[in-house]
Design an enzyme around this catalytic site. Structure first.
Site, PDB file in Angstrom:
ATOM      1  N   SER A 121       8.381 -24.262  98.387  1.00 38.01           N
ATOM      2  CA  SER A 121       8.254 -25.315  97.420  1.00 38.01           C
ATOM      3  C   SER A 121       7.407 -25.037  96.372  1.00 38.01           C
ATOM      4  O   SER A 121       7.776 -25.811  95.266  1.00 38.01           O
ATOM      5  CB  SER A 121       8.134 -26.529  98.384  1.00 38.01           C
ATOM      6  OG  SER A 121       6.607 -26.396  98.879  1.00 38.01           O
ATOM      7  N   HIS A 142      15.308 -23.425  97.488  1.00 35.50           N
ATOM      8  CA  HIS A 142      14.499 -24.427  97.751  1.00 35.50           C
ATOM      9  C   HIS A 142      15.318 -25.664  98.118  1.00 35.50           C
ATOM     10  O   HIS A 142      15.800 -26.255  97.137  1.00 35.50           O
ATOM     11  CB  HIS A 142      13.567 -24.785  96.755  1.00 35.50           C
ATOM     12  CG  HIS A 142      12.469 -25.758  97.057  1.00 35.50           C
ATOM     13  ND1 HIS A 142      11.916 -26.713  96.350  1.00 35.50           N
ATOM     14  CD2 HIS A 142      11.946 -26.031  98.425  1.00 35.50           C
ATOM     15  CE1 HIS A 142      11.148 -27.492  96.703  1.00 35.50           C
ATOM     16  NE2 HIS A 142      11.240 -27.212  98.107  1.00 35.50           N
ATOM     17  N   GLU A 154      17.230 -25.964  94.521  1.00 33.48           N
ATOM     18  CA  GLU A 154      16.906 -25.246  93.396  1.00 33.48           C
ATOM     19  C   GLU A 154      17.043 -23.906  93.928  1.00 33.48           C
ATOM     20  O   GLU A 154      16.555 -23.328  94.932  1.00 33.48           O
ATOM     21  CB  GLU A 154      15.027 -25.439  93.070  1.00 33.48           C
ATOM     22  CG  GLU A 154      14.970 -27.022  92.856  1.00 33.48           C
ATOM     23  CD  GLU A 154      13.454 -27.241  92.728  1.00 33.48           C
ATOM     24  OE1 GLU A 154      13.039 -28.004  91.950  1.00 33.48           O
ATOM     25  OE2 GLU A 154      12.989 -26.695  93.796  1.00 33.48           O
ATOM     26  N   ASN A 192       9.041 -30.462  91.762  1.00 37.07           N
ATOM     27  CA  ASN A 192       7.813 -30.834  92.186  1.00 37.07           C
ATOM     28  C   ASN A 192       6.928 -30.889  91.174  1.00 37.07           C
ATOM     29  O   ASN A 192       5.888 -31.482  90.765  1.00 37.07           O
ATOM     30  CB  ASN A 192       7.317 -29.718  93.156  1.00 37.07           C
ATOM     31  CG  ASN A 192       7.736 -30.238  94.912  1.00 37.07           C
ATOM     32  OD1 ASN A 192       7.796 -31.435  95.008  1.00 37.07           O
ATOM     33  ND2 ASN A 192       7.874 -29.120  95.471  1.00 37.07           N
TER      34      ASN A 192
END
Length: 507
Positions: A121, A142, A154, A192
């Site tokens: 991540s 991800h 992702e 993120n």
């Protein structure tokens, strides 16, 4: 449709590995599940079978589907058992050394055409594959928890990843029923990275004594439409997960001020107040229910003074109409009388600065946040300055609550709450586009699916005006002197010439 990867290995039988194994089997792959902890893979298979049984009982899948999927899921005991895999996805602990060692071992086991994928991540895909003989076969893949429900993944290319590998993973994600987004190998990738503004800016607001956790959560839910406020969200994800990510991205970007973490979360993590799972975080939980302090009651006042509106107020015409609808006595002179409430509606500036610049009596001056059209919100937010009299504050509160809409009164803040959080989110998203980490379309998709925002961050900027967002940032930078608020060139240039942030013509 041809299955991209007929035989898939999953290393790591925790929640993430279980979720990936589940959707891989549902996509038609033979799934080999490995975990180094004794019986962990068998336990994970049992958990997945139980989920399918519940779907079967609810009539969502057939007996044949449940049986077929169950037959496709097989625990294995050793890395060598993955030799036949077309794809192996690692979903182990988020530590660079552990992932590097595992990926190198896997490369020696699988065939030369097999694809290796990391579910990291926040670690660099390039670094994870640095010691590989075939780094072109490694990519980031991800997923987000819970994997079956979070429908975005992702796909991240390392510096040496072959484009065909990313294309195959994206196609496989679609077979799994997920939406792939393509990201460059940068800290935090898309979701993120884009999510940095929401929590960190809310923490800064608390640290300035502007408002408490519950008030900030109410404002951002009711004014912007977030499903959860930032402190509710951090309690749900838990600080032992979210605070290390804050620190990781901050340090990986060499202390970029936009991502600066907060001592508040560091201290609460050290004290074990990590969130809902332990019964206490920013809120205390009883039987899983947050104990939220009651809102302050609307003040009862004998009479409300006349209201004078600043000539520089945002949405001035709408503000006048709102005051008329609320039955206010409105002054229209060039300056307020000595008995009037001086109402200001700045973008980015604090109430103190506006009172001084406009030569208003600060004791009678109060601000209202008008970034968002009042009709589109479920809450009004007023802000005092350090000199605002209590009777003026209470009269303004009572006036703006007359029609039953919720009102929050906060202490002075450049950008109130909504302006500064929204502007920070839009600015970080704009810089993701400026750095070409991903396309604007993939950014919007990733954030709405991965973070559950009511709008993509670029769409937020478009809805409330790139020039308004720019004004908020420029003025907040003036108030705070913090490079955290410097506008991204993407936002500054597109906002200055009136272009959409989200809809970009390809050249």
């Amino acid at each position: 449709m041809k299955n991209q990867f007929p035989i898939v290995g999953i290393v790591g039988a925790g929640a993430m590995g279980r979720g990936i194994a589940q959707i891989a089997a549902q996509a038609g792959s033979q799934v080999l599940l490995l975990d180094m902890q004794p019986n962990a893979a068998e336990s994970a298979r049992s958990s997945i079978l139980a989920q399918w049984q519940r779907l079967l009982e609810k009539g969502r899948i057939s007996v044949e589907q449940a049986a077929d999927w169950g037959n496709r899921l097989q625990p294995v005991a050793a890395l060598n058992d993955l030799a036949s895999c077309d794809l192996v996805i690692e979903a182990i602990v988020e530590r660079l050394d552990a992932k590097q060692a595992l990926i190198k071992q896997l490369e020696a086991v699988v065939g030369p055409q097999a694809v290796l994928a990391t579910n990291t991540s926040s670690l660099a895909v390039t670094a994870i594959g640095a010691a590989l003989q075939r780094p072109q076969q490694l990519a980031g893949f991800h997923f987000f928890n819970p994997v079956p429900l979070m429908k975005v993944v992702e796909v991240i290319a390392g510096l040496k990843t072959a484009p065909a590998v990313c294309e195959a993973l994206a196609q496989y994600a679609r077979q799994m029923g997920h939406t792939p987004v393509q990201a460059q190998d940068t800290p935090g990738f898309i979701v993120n990275h884009a999510g940095r503004g929401f929590g960190t800016e809310a923490l800064r607001i608390v640290s300035e004594g502007v408002a408490d956790f519950a008030t900030i959560d109410r404002i951002l839910r009711d004014q912007v439409g977030f499903k959860l406020g930032p402190f509710e969200l951090m309690d749900l994800t838990a600080l032992d997960v979210s605070h290390p990510v804050m620190e990781s991205i901050y340090h990986q970007y060499y202390e970029e001020p936009r991502f600066r973490p907060s001592v508040i979360t560091a201290q609460r993590l050290a004290g074990g107040l990590v969130g809902k799972k332990v019964g206490e975080g920013f809120y205390r939980y009883e039987s899983g229910v947050a104990q939220v302090p009651a809102e302050p009651a609307t003040p009862e006042v004998a009479s409300i003074p006349p209201v004078w509106v600043s000539t520089r107020a945002a949405r001035r015409a709408e503000l006048y109409q709102l005051l008329k609808d609320l039955g206010a006595t409105i002054e229209t002179g060039a300056s307020p009388s000595q008995t009037a409430i001086s109402l200001v509606a700045p973008l980015g500036f604090d109430i103190t600065t506006v009172a001084v610049v406009e030569r208003l009596d600060p004791a009678r001056t109060i601000g209202i946040d008008m970034l968002i059209d009042d009709a589109a919100t479920r809450r009004r937010v007023l802000a005092t300055n350090p000199a605002t009299r209590v009777d003026i504050r209470d009269a303004a509160h009572a006036l703006f609550a007359r029609d039953g809409k919720a009102v929050s009164v906060i202490r002075d803040s450049g950008g109130f709450v909504t302006q500064r959080v929204v502007a920070t989110i839009v600015n970080i998203a704009s810089d993701i586009c400026q750095q070409q980490i991903c396309s604007p379309r993939d950014l919007e998709t990733a954030v709405t699916l991965g973070l559950g925002y009511p709008l993509g961050p670029l769409a937020m900027g478009d809805r409330w005006g790139p020039t308004n967002i720019l004004e908020v940032l420029f003025n907040m930078q003036t108030v705070y002197g913090d490079p955290r608020y410097r506008p991204s060139p993407w936002l500054r240039r597109r906002g200055a010439i009136g272009l959409s942030l989200a809809h970009v013509e390809e050249h």
